[in-house]
Write an enzyme that holds these catalytic residues in place. Sequence first.
Site, short mmCIF file in Angstrom:
data_model
loop_
_atom_site.label_atom_id
_atom_site.label_comp_id
_atom_site.label_asym_id
_atom_site.label_seq_id
_atom_site.Cartn_x
_atom_site.Cartn_y
_atom_site.Cartn_z
N THR A 152 0.83 -1.21 0.00
CA THR A 152 0.00 0.00 0.00
C THR A 152 0.86 1.25 0.00
O THR A 152 1.99 1.25 0.47
CB THR A 152 -0.92 0.04 1.23
N ASN B 236 1.07 4.78 1.62
CA ASN B 236 0.57 5.38 2.86
C ASN B 236 0.64 6.89 2.79
O ASN B 236 1.66 7.46 2.39
CB ASN B 236 1.41 4.90 4.05
N GLU C 25 -4.30 4.31 3.40
CA GLU C 25 -3.44 3.34 2.75
C GLU C 25 -4.13 2.85 1.49
O GLU C 25 -5.23 2.30 1.56
CB GLU C 25 -3.15 2.16 3.67
#
Length: 319
Positions: A208, A210, A259
Site C-alpha cells: 500500500t 501510505n 493506505e
Amino acid sequence: MKTFTTWAGAPLGERGAVAALGNFDGVHLGHRTVIEAARTEAARLGVPLGVVTFEPHPRQHFAPDAPPFRLMNAEARVNRMAKLGIDHLYELPFDSRLAGLTPEAFAREVLHEGLGLAHVVVGQDFRFGKGRAGDVAALRQFGDELGFRVTAVDLLENAHGEVSSTAIREALTDGRPRDAAAMLGHWHRIEGEVLHGDSRGHALGYPTANMSIHGLHRPRFGVYAVRVDVLSGPHAGSHDGVASIGVRPMFGENVPNCESYLFDFKGDLYGTHLSVALVEFLRDEAKYDSLNALVAQIERDCARAREILATEPPLPWRP
C-alpha cells in the site's frame, strides 16, 4: 497560474484582476458558481481571473485545537484551482494581523491597495473583517468608495438542500462519498506525499501507499473503492484500487491514515504525490482473528471494488 502569498502591494502589471473571494474549502459546486461568475466578468473586461483565499483556513487560526475539518489541504486546493484555469491565486496568510483588520481596513488595505482588484465576486453569505462584522452590503459600500465593483452570487442548492462544505463533511462522515461528489462536482480526494510505513501490506501481498490525513476532515473509517492518480514521478498516471482509511485496529495503530492498494501496479511510489478519489464505501474497518482472515477479506474487497469501478463512469473534473 501565478500564486501570490502576500497582500502587501501586488506589482502594477498584476493589478486590475477580477477575483472570487472566499475560503473555497473543497472547491465544491457552490464555490464554482462564484468562480464562474468571476470568470464571466474577467472575460468581459479582458483582465486576469483571480481567486482570493486564505492559508491557513481562518477556522484553524481561531480554533487551532478543534477537530480536523478541512476537505482539502493547501496543495490540493492549488491543484484544483490550476485545473479550473485560474490566472492569479492569491493565497493570503491568515494571521493575527489579517484577522484584526476591520471590514473597512480589509477592503481598503487588502483588496484595493494591496491586490488592486477591479471587481470582487462573493457568495451571498460572505462575511469578512474582525469579528466577521462585514457583509455583502458593507463590501459593496466600500467598493463604491474605493473604486472596485462587487457581485454577490446566490447560494447553490440541490435535491438534498444547500450545497456547502458542512453538508459535504456530513456526507463523508456517513460514508456517502457519492453524495459528497454530487455537491463537489468531483470525487472527494485525499492528496499528499507517499510516506514510508511499516511494510505490512507488502508482507501480506498487498503493498500500500501510505498517506497522512493530518488536518483533514476524517471520512467514515473503513475501506473504499478508489481511483488513484499518481501526480508525480516516473509512474504518473491513473489506477483503480482500494483504500483503507482509519487506525488499523488489526495492528493496534491509533494514528489515522490513508493506505491505498493500486490494482496491477508494480513500482516504488515513496516520495511521489497521489490524489486518492473516494468512489464508494465498502465496509467499516475491523479486527480479524488471524492474518489469513484479513487477507481473505482484502481479496473480497478488491474483487468488489473492481466490479464497481469497471462500470463507474468518470466524473468530468480531474484532480
